[in-house]
Design an enzyme around this catalytic site. Structure first.
Site, PDB file in Angstrom:
ATOM      1  N   LYS A  25       2.198   6.437   1.288  1.00  0.00           N
ATOM      2  CA  LYS A  25       1.758   5.432   1.866  1.00  0.00           C
ATOM      3  C   LYS A  25       0.392   5.291   2.051  1.00  0.00           C
ATOM      4  CE  LYS A  25       2.508   3.029   6.534  1.00  0.00           C
ATOM      5  NZ  LYS A  25       3.167   2.981   7.394  1.00  0.00           N
ATOM      6  N   ASP A  36      -6.304  -3.565   0.710  1.00  0.00           N
ATOM      7  CA  ASP A  36      -7.033  -2.445  -0.271  1.00  0.00           C
ATOM      8  C   ASP A  36      -5.951  -1.598  -0.836  1.00  0.00           C
ATOM      9  OD1 ASP A  36      -6.476  -1.134   2.122  1.00  0.00           O
ATOM     10  OD2 ASP A  36      -8.702  -0.419   2.223  1.00  0.00           O
ATOM     11  N   GLY A  37      -4.795  -1.647  -0.194  1.00  0.00           N
ATOM     12  CA  GLY A  37      -3.751  -0.707  -0.693  1.00  0.00           C
ATOM     13  C   GLY A  37      -3.888   0.837   0.139  1.00  0.00           C
ATOM     14  N   ASP A  60      10.683  -7.063   8.362  1.00  0.00           N
ATOM     15  CA  ASP A  60      10.296  -6.225   7.280  1.00  0.00           C
ATOM     16  C   ASP A  60      10.148  -4.852   7.592  1.00  0.00           C
ATOM     17  OD1 ASP A  60       8.032  -7.719   8.441  1.00  0.00           O
ATOM     18  OD2 ASP A  60       6.906  -6.313   7.062  1.00  0.00           O
ATOM     19  N   ASN A  61       9.999  -4.696   8.949  1.00  0.00           N
ATOM     20  CA  ASN A  61      10.038  -3.293   9.677  1.00  0.00           C
ATOM     21  C   ASN A  61      11.260  -2.870  10.328  1.00  0.00           C
ATOM     22  OD1 ASN A  61       7.366  -3.200   8.797  1.00  0.00           O
ATOM     23  ND2 ASN A  61       6.478  -3.842  10.721  1.00  0.00           N
ATOM     24  N   ARG A 110       0.865  -1.202  -0.019  1.00  0.00           N
ATOM     25  CA  ARG A 110       0.017   0.206  -0.001  1.00  0.00           C
ATOM     26  C   ARG A 110       0.935   1.172   0.115  1.00  0.00           C
ATOM     27  NH1 ARG A 110      -1.947   1.316   6.186  1.00  0.00           N
ATOM     28  NH2 ARG A 110      -0.301   0.214   7.138  1.00  0.00           N
ATOM     29  N   ASP A 130       8.224   2.331  10.078  1.00  0.00           N
ATOM     30  CA  ASP A 130       6.962   1.775  10.289  1.00  0.00           C
ATOM     31  C   ASP A 130       6.255   1.799  11.847  1.00  0.00           C
ATOM     32  OD1 ASP A 130       5.207   0.537   8.591  1.00  0.00           O
ATOM     33  OD2 ASP A 130       6.371  -0.997   8.068  1.00  0.00           O
TER      34      ASP A 130
END
Ligand code: AMP
Ligand code: MG
Length: 491
Positions: A111, A123-124, A250-251, A91, A260
Site C-alpha cells: 500500500k 499520486d499512488g 469499499d472499506n 495506491r 482500511d
C-alpha cells in the site's frame, strides 16, 4: 540469499475485468522500518532474508519477487453515502497470495506503491504517518482478538509525498484473508455484469465460506454469512471502543475483517456520539452508529446479489430482506454477551441488560474512560477495596450506587472473586492504541527519524490484556492538553 515468496495466486486468474495488471513503481532509497517477524513466519517467509536490503527493496515495491503477479483490484463504493462507480486500488498493488501455516490463503499487498489505472488524481503514494498508524492499530486489533487485516512491514521510500506539506513517503505491506469488499460486488452490479457477480461470489464462497460449498442456495447463504460476520465484527469494535471512521462500502470486507485504517481511533472517555474523523462532518460513522452503517453496507451488498437469488425481482428482494433481518439480533446477541463478560457476569438473568445500560449511561454522563472503567472494574471484582474504577467517574458516587447493584447481582453466582477478576481481565484490555500515543509516535518518526517510541508502543500493544507494570503509563488517558480531537485520512 534470495527472498522466496511461496505464491499461489488465485485472484489474478479471474477475468481481466476484475483488475488491472500493474507493477509497483520503484522508489529511490527504501529502508526497512519494521518487519513483523512472527507474521512473516506465519506466512512461510524467512524474516532474516526479508530484513536484508533485497528484502527491503521488495517490501518497498522496488523489485518484484519471483512468482508475484501484481495487480490493482477493481472496485466501486459508496463513500459517505455517495456512490462512486469506479474506485479500485489507486495506491496499492496485490503482489499475490500465499497459504499460511494454518492453511489460510492470505493476500500480500503493498500500500503506497505508486499509481495504478485506478489512481484518479491521486499520486499512488502513502505518507509515513498513516502507514505507522495502520501498522500500530491493525496489530493492536489482532492482539485484541478482533478479525483484521495485518501489517507485515513498513518501509520508508526515501522520497517525499506532497500533502499539505512534504512528508516522508512510506509503503505498508498489508496482509488480508482477501481484499474483496462490498464495493467489489458493486463494481460489477453497476455494470450489470451478472456473470462477473456470480464468478466473484463463487470465488468468495470457496475462499471465505467453504462450508457453504454444498449449500442448496449458496448465494443466499453467502449473504447470510457476510451478515453474521459483519454483525459480530461491529459488536467487537464497540466492545473495545473502536471507531472505524470511514465505513464506506469499499472499506467493508467480505471476509469480515476490519480493513482500511484511515482516520480510525479508540475513544478515551465513553461517548456514544464520538467522532474523530475530520471528514465525517455529519457524524455518519460515529461510534454508536456503526451497527446501523454496517447494515446499510450489507443492504448494498444484498442489492448486488439479487440477480443471483431469483429472476423474480420481488421474490429476490423479499428473500434478501429476510436475510438482512437477522443482522439486528446477531449484532445485539454478540454485543450483549460481550458486555456481560466485560462486567463479569457468567450467567444471564432478567435485568442484566438494564444493569449494564445503567453503567454505560453513568459512564457517559461522568466522562469515564471506557477502557479503564472496565479494566478497573475487574480489579474491583477481585478486591472490593480497589477503587480505581470509581475514580474514573466525575461523580464517584454515581459509580458507588451502580456498584452496589452489581455486587448484589454477582453475589448470585458461585464464582470466586479471583475467578471473576481473571475472566474480566481476559476481555477488558489494559492497553489500547490511544490517539495521543499514536500521534506522539508519528511525530517522533516524522520529525526526528526516531522509531523508539513506535517500537515500544507496538511491543506494549502486543499484550493488551497483561498488566505490564513497567509500561503502566501507556494505559493512561491523555491529559487535557494531549487530547486528540480529530484524526485525518492522510491520503
Ligand atoms: P480510502 O479513503 O483509503 O479508502 O481510499 C478511497 C479511494 O481512493 C481508493 O480507491 C483508493 O485507492 C484511492 N486513494 C486514496 N489515496 C490515494 C492516493 N494517494 N493515490 C491514489 N489513489 C488513492
Ligand atoms: Mg479504502
Amino acid at each position: 540469499m534470495t527472498v522466496h515468496f511461496p505464491f499461489q495466486n488465485s485472484y489474478s486468474a479471474l477475468p481481466d475485468s476484475f483488475f488491472a495488471r500493474v507493477a509497483p513503481t520503484p522508489v529511490a532509497a527504501p529502508r526497512l522500518i519494521k518487519l513483523n517477524r512472527p507474521l512473516a513466519v506465519q506466512l512461510g517467509l524467512d524474516p532474516d532474508v526479508l530484513e536484508t536490503p533485497e528484502g527491503a527493496e521488495i517490501l518497498a515495491g522496488k523489485t518484484v519477487p519471483a512468482g508475484a503477479d501484481p495487480i490493482a483490484m477493481a472496485y466501486a463504493g459508496h463513500q459517505f453515502g455517495q456512490f462512486v462507480p469506479q474506485l479500485g486500488d489507486g495506491r496499492a498493488v496485490l503482489l499475490g497470495e500465499v497459504i499460511d501455516k494454518d492453511g489460510i490463503r492470505r493476500d500480500i499487498q503493498l500500500k503506497g506503491s505508486g499509481p495504478t489505472p485506478f489512481s484518479r488524481r491521486g499520486d499512488g503514494r502513502a505518507a509515513l504517518g498513516p502507514v505507522l498508524r495502520e501498522y500500530i492499530v491493525s496489530e493492536a486489533m489482532f492482539a485484541l482478538g478482533i478479525p483484521t487485516t495485518r501489517s507485515l512491514a513498513a518501509v520508508v521510500t526515501g522520497e517525499h509525498v506532497i500533502r499539505e506539506t512534504a512528508l516522508p513517503g512510506a509503503v505498508l505491506t498489508r496482509v488480508a484473508s482477501s481484499h474483496i469488499r462490498v464495493g467489489t460486488f458493486q463494481f460489477f452490479a453497476v455494470r450489470r455484469d451478472t456473470d462477473a457477480i456470480r464468478r466473484l461470489a463463487d470465488h468468495v464462497i470457496a475462499r471465505h465460506y467453504p462450508e457453504l460449498l454444498g449449500a442448496e442456495r449458496p448465494y443466499h447463504a453467502l449473504l447470510s454469512g457476510v451478515v453474521a460476520r459483519q454483525a459480530d465484527l461491529v459488536a467487537r469494535w464497540l466492545l473495545v471502543g473502536f471507531i472505524h471512521g470511514v465505513m464506506n462500502t469499499d472499506n467493508s470486507s467480505i471476509s469480515g475483517e476490519t480493513i482500511d485504517y484511515g482516520p480510525c481511533a479508540f475513544m478515551d472517555s465513553y461517548n456514544p456520539a464520538q467522532v474523530f474523523s475530520s471528514i465525517d462532518e455529519m457524524g455518519r460513522y460515529a461510534y454508536a452508529n456503526q451497527p446501523r452503517i454496517a447494515l446499510w453496507n450489507l443492504t448494498r451488498l444484498a442489492e448486488c446479489l439479487l440477480p443471483l437469488f431469483s429472476d423474480d425481482q420481488e421474490k429476490a428482494v423479499a428473500e434478501a430482506q429476510d436475510i438482512l433481518g437477522a443482522f439486528s439480533e446477531t449484532f445485539s446477541d454478540a454485543y450483549q454477551a460481550g458486555l456481560r463478560k466485560k462486567v463479569g457476569l457468567f450467567t444471564e438473568r432478567d435485568g442484566d441488560d438494564a444493569l449494564i445500560q445503567d453503567l454505560l449511561d453513568a459512564m457517559a454522563k461522568n466522562q469515564a474512560d471506557f477502557t479503564l472503567t472496565f479494566r478497573k472494574l475487574g480489579d474491583a471484582a477481585g478486591d472490593p477495596a480497589a477503587d480505581d474504577a470509581r475514580a474514573q467517574f466525575m461523580d464517584p458516587g454515581a459509580f458507588d450506587e451502580w456498584a452496589r447493584r452489581w455486587r448484589e447481582r454477582t453475589a448470585l453466582e458461585p464464582q470466586t472473586a479471583a475467578e471473576r477478576q481473571a475472566t474480566m481481565h481476559a476481555v477488558n484490555p489494559m492497553f489500547i492504541p490511544r490517539n495521543h500515543r499514536v500521534e506522539a509516535v508519528i511525530q517522533a518518526a516524522v520529525n526526528n527519524d526516531d522509531y523508539t517510541p513506535f517500537e515500544e508502543l507496538v511491543k506494549v500493544l502486543a499484550k493488551p490484556f497483561e498488566d505490564q507494570p513497567d509500561y503502566a503509563a501507556y494505559a493512561d488517558p491523555p491529559l487535557p492538553e494531549q487530547r486528540v480531537l480529530q484524526t485525518f485520512c492522510g491520503t
